[in-house]
Motif scaffolding. Structure first.
Motif, PDB file in Angstrom:
ATOM      1  N   MET A 197       1.051  -1.114  -0.133  1.00 26.62           N
ATOM      2  CA  MET A 197       0.001   0.374  -0.040  1.00 26.62           C
ATOM      3  C   MET A 197       0.672   1.412  -0.002  1.00 26.62           C
ATOM      4  O   MET A 197       0.680   2.401  -0.499  1.00 26.62           O
ATOM      5  N   LYS A 198       2.202   1.190   0.390  1.00 26.02           N
ATOM      6  CA  LYS A 198       2.862   2.472   0.489  1.00 26.02           C
ATOM      7  C   LYS A 198       3.578   2.702  -0.596  1.00 26.02           C
ATOM      8  O   LYS A 198       2.876   3.868  -1.757  1.00 26.02           O
ATOM      9  N   ALA A 199       3.469   0.924  -1.265  1.00 22.32           N
ATOM     10  CA  ALA A 199       4.350   1.542  -3.210  1.00 22.32           C
ATOM     11  C   ALA A 199       3.366   1.845  -3.474  1.00 22.32           C
ATOM     12  O   ALA A 199       3.659   3.202  -4.480  1.00 22.32           O
ATOM     13  N   ALA A 200       1.683   1.577  -3.377  1.00 24.13           N
ATOM     14  CA  ALA A 200       0.764   1.879  -4.010  1.00 24.13           C
ATOM     15  C   ALA A 200       0.440   3.491  -4.230  1.00 24.13           C
ATOM     16  O   ALA A 200       0.222   4.318  -4.634  1.00 24.13           O
ATOM     17  N   SER A 201       1.165   4.251  -2.923  1.00 25.62           N
ATOM     18  CA  SER A 201       0.038   5.755  -2.216  1.00 25.62           C
ATOM     19  C   SER A 201       1.519   6.185  -3.148  1.00 25.62           C
ATOM     20  O   SER A 201       1.160   7.079  -3.669  1.00 25.62           O
ATOM     21  N   ASP A 202       2.847   6.490  -2.951  1.00 28.55           N
ATOM     22  CA  ASP A 202       4.150   7.074  -3.529  1.00 28.55           C
ATOM     23  C   ASP A 202       3.818   6.412  -5.161  1.00 28.55           C
ATOM     24  O   ASP A 202       4.616   7.724  -5.976  1.00 28.55           O
ATOM     25  N   ASN A 203       2.889   5.506  -5.936  1.00 31.80           N
ATOM     26  CA  ASN A 203       2.702   5.565  -7.380  1.00 31.80           C
ATOM     27  C   ASN A 203       1.528   6.455  -7.751  1.00 31.80           C
ATOM     28  O   ASN A 203       1.886   6.757  -8.704  1.00 31.80           O
ATOM     29  N   ALA A 204       0.733   6.222  -6.725  1.00 27.23           N
ATOM     30  CA  ALA A 204      -0.624   7.475  -7.239  1.00 27.23           C
ATOM     31  C   ALA A 204       0.191   8.803  -6.982  1.00 27.23           C
ATOM     32  O   ALA A 204      -0.013   9.746  -7.582  1.00 27.23           O
ATOM     33  N   LYS A 205       0.999   9.221  -5.629  1.00 29.84           N
ATOM     34  CA  LYS A 205       1.274  10.391  -6.420  1.00 29.84           C
ATOM     35  C   LYS A 205       2.394  11.132  -7.210  1.00 29.84           C
ATOM     36  O   LYS A 205       1.931  11.888  -7.894  1.00 29.84           O
ATOM     37  N   LYS A 206       3.459  10.128  -8.045  1.00 33.11           N
ATOM     38  CA  LYS A 206       3.665   9.997  -9.324  1.00 33.11           C
ATOM     39  C   LYS A 206       2.725  10.215 -10.247  1.00 33.11           C
ATOM     40  O   LYS A 206       3.059  11.636 -11.391  1.00 33.11           O
ATOM     41  N   VAL A 207       2.264   9.534  -9.849  1.00 32.93           N
ATOM     42  CA  VAL A 207       0.809   9.574 -11.475  1.00 32.93           C
ATOM     43  C   VAL A 207       0.603  11.113 -11.349  1.00 32.93           C
ATOM     44  O   VAL A 207      -0.148  11.972 -12.207  1.00 32.93           O
ATOM     45  N   ILE A 208      -0.305  11.352  -9.689  1.00 29.97           N
ATOM     46  CA  ILE A 208      -0.829  12.627  -9.654  1.00 29.97           C
ATOM     47  C   ILE A 208       0.386  13.983 -10.148  1.00 29.97           C
ATOM     48  O   ILE A 208      -0.148  15.018 -11.492  1.00 29.97           O
ATOM     49  N   GLY A 209       1.350  13.656 -10.165  1.00 25.10           N
ATOM     50  CA  GLY A 209       1.969  14.939 -10.542  1.00 25.10           C
ATOM     51  C   GLY A 209       2.506  14.743 -11.957  1.00 25.10           C
ATOM     52  O   GLY A 209       2.299  16.300 -12.932  1.00 25.10           O
ATOM     53  N   ASP A 210       2.128  13.478 -12.521  1.00 26.80           N
ATOM     54  CA  ASP A 210       2.720  13.881 -14.303  1.00 26.80           C
ATOM     55  C   ASP A 210       1.548  14.508 -15.012  1.00 26.80           C
ATOM     56  O   ASP A 210       1.832  15.123 -15.413  1.00 26.80           O
ATOM     57  N   LEU A 211       0.079  14.101 -13.936  1.00 28.13           N
ATOM     58  CA  LEU A 211      -1.532  14.950 -14.447  1.00 28.13           C
ATOM     59  C   LEU A 211      -1.191  16.087 -14.583  1.00 28.13           C
ATOM     60  O   LEU A 211      -1.972  16.211 -15.315  1.00 28.13           O
ATOM     61  N   GLN A 212      -0.948  16.458 -13.489  1.00 25.35           N
ATOM     62  CA  GLN A 212      -0.700  17.460 -13.025  1.00 25.35           C
ATOM     63  C   GLN A 212       0.278  19.107 -14.438  1.00 25.35           C
ATOM     64  O   GLN A 212      -0.571  19.657 -14.777  1.00 25.35           O
ATOM     65  N   LEU A 213       0.647  17.842 -14.615  1.00 28.95           N
ATOM     66  CA  LEU A 213       1.982  18.438 -15.409  1.00 28.95           C
ATOM     67  C   LEU A 213       1.419  19.384 -16.759  1.00 28.95           C
ATOM     68  O   LEU A 213       1.472  19.531 -17.646  1.00 28.95           O
ATOM     69  N   VAL A 214       0.884  17.114 -17.393  1.00 29.96           N
ATOM     70  CA  VAL A 214      -0.566  17.513 -19.310  1.00 29.96           C
ATOM     71  C   VAL A 214      -1.426  18.273 -18.380  1.00 29.96           C
ATOM     72  O   VAL A 214      -1.830  18.886 -19.522  1.00 29.96           O
ATOM     73  N   TYR A 215      -1.869  18.355 -17.215  1.00 32.58           N
ATOM     74  CA  TYR A 215      -3.168  19.509 -16.884  1.00 32.58           C
ATOM     75  C   TYR A 215      -2.915  20.790 -17.627  1.00 32.58           C
ATOM     76  O   TYR A 215      -3.341  21.735 -18.497  1.00 32.58           O
ATOM     77  N   ASN A 216      -1.335  21.146 -17.064  1.00 28.37           N
ATOM     78  CA  ASN A 216      -0.830  22.819 -17.361  1.00 28.37           C
ATOM     79  C   ASN A 216      -1.027  22.738 -18.236  1.00 28.37           C
ATOM     80  O   ASN A 216      -0.945  24.190 -18.419  1.00 28.37           O
ATOM     81  N   LYS A 217      -0.432  22.240 -19.118  1.00 28.97           N
ATOM     82  CA  LYS A 217       0.222  22.060 -20.425  1.00 28.97           C
ATOM     83  C   LYS A 217      -0.498  22.475 -21.367  1.00 28.97           C
ATOM     84  O   LYS A 217      -0.865  22.976 -22.948  1.00 28.97           O
ATOM     85  N   THR A 218      -1.293  21.850 -21.440  1.00 31.62           N
ATOM     86  CA  THR A 218      -3.048  21.826 -21.606  1.00 31.62           C
ATOM     87  C   THR A 218      -3.544  22.957 -21.394  1.00 31.62           C
ATOM     88  O   THR A 218      -4.066  23.483 -22.971  1.00 31.62           O
ATOM     89  N   ARG A 219      -4.134  23.372 -20.293  1.00 33.51           N
ATOM     90  CA  ARG A 219      -4.269  25.346 -20.379  1.00 33.51           C
ATOM     91  C   ARG A 219      -4.116  25.409 -20.829  1.00 33.51           C
ATOM     92  O   ARG A 219      -4.696  26.396 -21.163  1.00 33.51           O
ATOM     93  N   GLN A 220      -2.434  25.565 -20.905  1.00 27.69           N
ATOM     94  CA  GLN A 220      -1.585  26.563 -21.200  1.00 27.69           C
ATOM     95  C   GLN A 220      -2.259  26.742 -22.866  1.00 27.69           C
ATOM     96  O   GLN A 220      -2.271  27.300 -23.466  1.00 27.69           O
ATOM     97  N   ALA A 221      -2.090  25.888 -23.747  1.00 28.44           N
ATOM     98  CA  ALA A 221      -1.855  25.823 -24.824  1.00 28.44           C
ATOM     99  C   ALA A 221      -3.410  26.208 -25.508  1.00 28.44           C
ATOM    100  O   ALA A 221      -3.536  26.570 -26.646  1.00 28.44           O
ATOM    101  N   ALA A 222      -4.837  25.646 -24.459  1.00 27.83           N
ATOM    102  CA  ALA A 222      -6.335  26.068 -24.451  1.00 27.83           C
ATOM    103  C   ALA A 222      -5.769  27.996 -24.776  1.00 27.83           C
ATOM    104  O   ALA A 222      -6.685  28.635 -25.703  1.00 27.83           O
ATOM    105  N   ILE A 223      -5.427  28.450 -23.785  1.00 25.96           N
ATOM    106  CA  ILE A 223      -5.177  29.933 -23.264  1.00 25.96           C
ATOM    107  C   ILE A 223      -4.319  30.127 -24.321  1.00 25.96           C
ATOM    108  O   ILE A 223      -5.016  31.774 -25.033  1.00 25.96           O
ATOM    109  N   THR A 224      -3.610  29.680 -25.048  1.00 26.46           N
ATOM    110  CA  THR A 224      -2.589  30.671 -26.442  1.00 26.46           C
ATOM    111  C   THR A 224      -3.439  30.808 -27.277  1.00 26.46           C
ATOM    112  O   THR A 224      -3.574  31.248 -28.142  1.00 26.46           O
TER     113      THR A 224
END
Length: 302
Positions: free
Chosen positions: A262-289
């Motif tokens: 479960m600790k490994a799953a929590s750590d992996n989920a944290k990493k996935v959230i970080g990756d998705l946040q990066l994709v979200y910011n890039k997509t939002r920036q592209a939409a604004i541009t």
């Protein structure tokens, strides 16, 4: 590229999953400490029964219990499989069942019949799917092993051994090494070795020292009703104590493995959230541009 709404939904979903795995990690950590305490508390009992049985066998060499008689030409064996009732504990059950299936294949290659006792739902499920001969079972053991529930399932194998329907009984379980390591083991339960070996001694040097101490003393007991009855009952308790300790070790291994998983799953989920946040910011920036470009283009056309 996925839309902003879809990415936001994925982030929320992973965050909810991480909350669950984090909670399960904390629960497993709490249960792990209690399971380890029960496991360690059971070892002195097994050691004391071992000492009493060894002393009585030394004092009565003329009587040999059926549990101590070696049999040649194995035709059938019994296997006790100790597993967990629940999953989400890493490769704990996978490792023990892989070991059991390998041993089963070896016995089948030698034309030795096998029959199983399943202690735990996960092991029972695998044995049922491969159509194994399950003669007894006990599932839903909970977080605390109860000897009364184990005795009934184990007694089937012991009775078959005494009746000669099986020539040996083995037990497969996970032995607790430490929080990060659990070892799948496949050991012979019956027949017991001629000189009973305490499985909970720290090292072989301790065993040698204990054997030398035993040899120096002459044990003399007064029995009620008689020596044979006492030895029979004591060896029965000795075998039951070994099985109980195996289940306790497996439960400690289960909680440790679940906490790590479960600790490994929590750590992996944290990493996935970080990756998705990066994709979200890039997509939002592209939409604004894009929107700004459209506004500027429209204004220039006017």
């Amino acid at each position: 590229m996925a839309g902003i709404k879809e990415i936001r939904t994925k982030i929320k979903s992973v965050q909810n999953t991480r909350k669950i795995t984090k909670a399960m990690e904390m629960v497993a950590a709490s249960k792990m400490r209690k399971a380890q305490e029960r496991m360690r508390a059971g070892r002195p009992y097994a050691t004391k029964v071992y000492e009493m049985a060894s002393h009585m066998m030394e004092a009565n060499p003329e009587y040999t219990h059926p549990f101590l008689i070696e049999r040649t030409g194995l035709k059938a064996v019994g296997i006790v499989v100790v597993s967990t009732d629940k999953g989400l504990c890493g490769g704990l059950n996978t490792n023990i069942m892989r070991l059991v299936l390998n041993r089963m294949r070896e016995f089948n290659d030698k034309n030795i019949k096998t029959q199983f006792t399943a202690l735990g739902n996960k092991g029972l499920g695998v044995l049922t799917r491969i159509d194994a001969n399950v003669v007894s079972q006990e599932i839903g053991l909970g977080d605390k092993p109860e000897l009364d529930r184990l005795v009934g399932a184990i007694k089937v194998q012991l009775d078959d051994y005494l009746a000669g329907r099986v020539d040996a009984v083995y037990i497969a379980t996970n032995r607790f090494i430490n929080t990060m390591k659990q070892e799948a083991t496949f050991t012979r339960l019956l027949p017991l070795p001629g000189k009973l070996v305490d499985p909970y001694q720290a090292s072989s040097a301790d065993n040698e020292e204990k054997e030398s101490v035993t040899a120096e003393h002459g044990w003399d007991y007064l029995y009620e009703p008689d020596a044979q009855t006492v030895i029979d009952e004591l060896l029965q308790r000795y075998v039951e104590g070994l099985v109980y300790q195996c289940v306790a070790e497996n439960m400690a291994s289960e909680q440790s493995a679940r906490m790590v998983a479960m600790k490994a799953a929590s750590d992996n989920a944290k990493k996935v959230i970080g990756d998705l946040q990066l994709v979200y910011n890039k997509t939002r920036q592209a939409a604004i541009t894009k929107e700004i470009s459209e506004i500027v283009g429209g204004a220039a056309a006017v």
